[in-house]
Design an enzyme around this catalytic site. Structure first.
Site, mmCIF file in Angstrom:
data_model
loop_
_atom_site.group_PDB
_atom_site.id
_atom_site.type_symbol
_atom_site.label_atom_id
_atom_site.label_comp_id
_atom_site.label_asym_id
_atom_site.label_seq_id
_atom_site.Cartn_x
_atom_site.Cartn_y
_atom_site.Cartn_z
ATOM 1 N N HIS A 127 42.488 43.171 32.545
ATOM 2 C CA HIS A 127 42.319 42.452 33.815
ATOM 3 C C HIS A 127 42.202 40.979 33.483
ATOM 4 O O HIS A 127 41.144 40.456 33.276
ATOM 5 C CB HIS A 127 41.045 42.950 34.502
ATOM 6 C CG HIS A 127 40.766 42.284 35.812
ATOM 7 N ND1 HIS A 127 41.633 42.346 36.876
ATOM 8 C CD2 HIS A 127 39.713 41.549 36.238
ATOM 9 C CE1 HIS A 127 41.112 41.674 37.891
ATOM 10 N NE2 HIS A 127 39.950 41.184 37.530
ATOM 11 N N ARG A 157 37.940 34.166 33.435
ATOM 12 C CA ARG A 157 37.021 35.310 33.376
ATOM 13 C C ARG A 157 36.298 35.318 32.022
ATOM 14 O O ARG A 157 35.134 35.686 31.929
ATOM 15 C CB ARG A 157 37.793 36.617 33.562
ATOM 16 C CG ARG A 157 38.396 36.790 34.952
ATOM 17 C CD ARG A 157 39.178 38.078 35.054
ATOM 18 N NE ARG A 157 39.758 38.271 36.378
ATOM 19 C CZ ARG A 157 40.965 37.847 36.727
ATOM 20 N NH1 ARG A 157 41.725 37.194 35.884
ATOM 21 N NH2 ARG A 157 41.416 38.070 37.953
ATOM 22 N N GLY A 190 23.318 45.041 41.005
ATOM 23 C CA GLY A 190 23.874 43.759 41.440
ATOM 24 C C GLY A 190 24.029 43.856 42.947
ATOM 25 O O GLY A 190 24.769 44.713 43.441
ATOM 26 N N ALA A 191 23.301 43.009 43.658
ATOM 27 C CA ALA A 191 23.323 43.084 45.129
ATOM 28 C C ALA A 191 23.912 41.807 45.713
ATOM 29 O O ALA A 191 23.532 41.367 46.794
ATOM 30 C CB ALA A 191 21.904 43.327 45.646
ATOM 31 N N ILE A 194 29.745 41.382 46.028
ATOM 32 C CA ILE A 194 30.410 42.693 45.933
ATOM 33 C C ILE A 194 29.392 43.803 46.189
ATOM 34 O O ILE A 194 29.682 44.766 46.908
ATOM 35 C CB ILE A 194 31.095 42.897 44.559
ATOM 36 C CG1 ILE A 194 32.103 41.778 44.286
ATOM 37 C CG2 ILE A 194 31.808 44.254 44.524
ATOM 38 C CD1 ILE A 194 32.809 41.884 42.942
HETATM 39 P P1 A3D Z 1 27.398 37.569 42.863
HETATM 40 O O1 A3D Z 1 27.514 37.486 44.342
HETATM 41 O O2 A3D Z 1 26.939 36.385 42.108
HETATM 42 O O3 A3D Z 1 26.464 38.831 42.516
HETATM 43 C C1 A3D Z 1 26.033 39.111 41.237
HETATM 44 C C2 A3D Z 1 24.592 39.569 41.342
HETATM 45 O O4 A3D Z 1 24.156 39.989 40.041
HETATM 46 C C3 A3D Z 1 23.611 38.479 41.803
HETATM 47 O O5 A3D Z 1 22.965 38.901 42.980
HETATM 48 C C4 A3D Z 1 22.632 38.350 40.630
HETATM 49 O O6 A3D Z 1 21.293 38.118 41.046
HETATM 50 C C5 A3D Z 1 22.775 39.722 39.989
HETATM 51 N N1 A3D Z 1 22.317 39.767 38.604
HETATM 52 C C6 A3D Z 1 22.394 38.817 37.627
HETATM 53 N N2 A3D Z 1 21.833 39.270 36.498
HETATM 54 C C7 A3D Z 1 21.400 40.527 36.747
HETATM 55 C C8 A3D Z 1 20.735 41.507 35.977
HETATM 56 N N3 A3D Z 1 20.401 41.292 34.694
HETATM 57 N N4 A3D Z 1 20.459 42.698 36.564
HETATM 58 C C9 A3D Z 1 20.773 42.933 37.846
HETATM 59 N N5 A3D Z 1 21.394 42.030 38.643
HETATM 60 C C10 A3D Z 1 21.697 40.843 38.091
HETATM 61 O O7 A3D Z 1 28.820 38.000 42.217
HETATM 62 P P2 A3D Z 1 29.938 38.967 42.846
HETATM 63 O O8 A3D Z 1 29.278 40.128 43.477
HETATM 64 O O9 A3D Z 1 30.894 38.142 43.623
HETATM 65 O O10 A3D Z 1 30.705 39.381 41.493
HETATM 66 C C11 A3D Z 1 30.058 40.209 40.549
HETATM 67 C C12 A3D Z 1 30.884 40.339 39.273
HETATM 68 O O11 A3D Z 1 32.126 40.984 39.573
HETATM 69 C C13 A3D Z 1 31.259 39.011 38.597
HETATM 70 O O12 A3D Z 1 31.125 39.126 37.193
HETATM 71 C C14 A3D Z 1 32.724 38.833 38.971
HETATM 72 O O13 A3D Z 1 33.429 38.056 38.032
HETATM 73 C C15 A3D Z 1 33.184 40.274 38.952
HETATM 74 N N6 A3D Z 1 34.437 40.551 39.656
HETATM 75 C C16 A3D Z 1 35.294 41.427 39.072
HETATM 76 C C17 A3D Z 1 36.477 41.744 39.693
HETATM 77 C C18 A3D Z 1 37.412 42.704 39.037
HETATM 78 O O14 A3D Z 1 38.464 42.997 39.564
HETATM 79 C C19 A3D Z 1 37.070 43.297 37.761
HETATM 80 C C20 A3D Z 1 36.806 41.165 40.918
HETATM 81 C C21 A3D Z 1 35.910 40.283 41.490
HETATM 82 C C22 A3D Z 1 34.708 39.971 40.857
#
Ligand code: A3D
Length: 320
Positions: free
Chosen positions: A176, A89, A10-11, A14
């Site tokens: 969470h 969530r 996931g790029a 985060i």
């Molecule tokens: P975002 O910037 O959308 O990044 C997610 C990335 O995942 C995107 O670049 C997508 O292209 C990629 N992706 C989608 N499907 C796939 C796949 N099959 N294989 C590989 N990559 C894929 O999201 P983000 O970085 O802001 O957040 C990522 C996740 O973290 C989300 O589910 C949020 O809800 C979660 N999150 C959790 C917390 C916790 O404290 C647990 C806090 C904040 C966010």
């Protein structure tokens, strides 16, 4: 000695922040994986060009090929979709479950010896599913949430007591989600229990309740402000602290979604507990004594996690 290898699945927001932090700290060479074509490669190039300015030595490679994560020491998973305003969530369950299946298989086939930190929401269910799909040992798969939730709690306590955040040690248990359990009785400021300091400073119980409530909805507050996604700086920083604890065999006791089997009355679930992170991954779960009210709140949180696991099993028969 060869450099460590950190794979980020996931790029997005985060993932990119994780890559920057890991490079700045020279934690190892970094592989940034995503299904979006070009995006991880573009971010990797951009981040590599920080090196001469920030003075770090780390190779940063963007990829769409799981083969590139081979041999990773640490894998941090953020693949999936984040929340938008109005979403809980749990609304992410179906889509992110199928993402965990693909990611779990990628890890199983290419980095089965890694320490895996899951961040994808809904966290407690996704880390469980990722462990099931990857088949890795339970001690090598963990979820990041408690470090972030307790950092939020600590930030609000420091603001209230007008003290340095460095002196605050705030404690959060449970899932969470809105049922998480910030535990005031185990939260201290420079060793002074928060309740005692509240009496000294004239902070009443209802104000402390407001801080607990703000912690519980801390993620939603940021989603509401950002409008296009969820928090990413502090979530990335939190996962980096966990990765450093593993790579440095630090034996830190950090609140994380660890596999709990027998302690806290929990049988075989991932839920937020204080856990020891060292070279063997999750080396122990520390079971603290809770008041009746705290234990009841934890039970509500555990029940909510269990409900999500049942929903996962309904969506994917291989999990049943
Ligand atoms: P975002 O910037 O959308 O990044 C997610 C990335 O995942 C995107 O670049 C997508 O292209 C990629 N992706 C989608 N499907 C796939 C796949 N099959 N294989 C590989 N990559 C894929 O999201 P983000 O970085 O802001 O957040 C990522 C996740 O973290 C989300 O589910 C949020 O809800 C979660 N999150 C959790 C917390 C916790 O404290 C647990 C806090 C904040 C966010």
């Amino acid at each position: 000695m060869a450099r460590k290898k950190i794979a980020l699945i996931g790029a997005g927001m985060i993932g990119g922040t994780l890559a920057h932090l890991a490079a700045k700290k020279e934690m190892g060479d970094i592989v940034l994986f995503d299904i979006a074509e070009g995006m991880p490669q573009g971010k990797a190039l951009d981040l590599s060009q920080c090196g001469p300015i920030e003075g770090f030595d780390a190779s940063i490679k963007g990829t769409n090929d799981y083969a590139d994560i081979a041999g990773a020491d640490v894998v941090i998973v953020t693949a999936g979709v984040p929340r938008k305003p109005g979403m809980s969530r749990d609304d992410l369950l179906g889509i992110n479950l199928s993402v965990m299946k693909a990611v779990g298989e990628g890890i199983k086939n290419h980095a089965p010896d890694a320490f895996v930190i899951c961040i994808t929401n809904p966290l407690d269910a996704m880390v469980w599913a990722l462990r099931e799909f990857s088949g890795l040992p339970h001690n090598k798969v963990v979820g990041m949430a408690g470090v972030l939730d307790s950092a939020r709690f600590a930030t609000f306590l420091a603001w209230e007591f007008e003290c340095s955040v460095k002196d605050v040690n705030a404690f959060v248990l449970g899932g969470h989600g809105d049922t998480m359990v910030p535990v005031l009785s185990y939260s201290t400021i420079s060793g002074i229990p928060v309740g005692d300091l509240a009496k000294i400073k004239g902070v009443d119980a209802s104000r402390l309740d407001e801080i607990v409530q703000r912690t519980r909805s801390g993620g939603g507050e940021i989603v509401g402000l950002l409008k296009t996604g969820s928090a990413y700086y502090a979530p990335a920083t939190s996962a980096i602290a966990m990765a450093e604890a593993y790579l440095g065999d630090q034996k830190r006791i950090l609140p994380c979604a660890a596999h709990v089997d027998g302690k806290y009355g929990v049988d075989g679930l991932y839920v937020g507990v204080p856990a020891v992170i060292g070279a063997d991954g999750i080396e122990d779960v520390v079971e603290i004594e809770l008041s009746d009210e705290e234990a009841a709140n934890l039970k509500v949180s555990v029940d909510a996690v269990e409900e999500l696991l049942e929903a996962c099993k309904g969506l994917d028969s291989s999990l049943a």
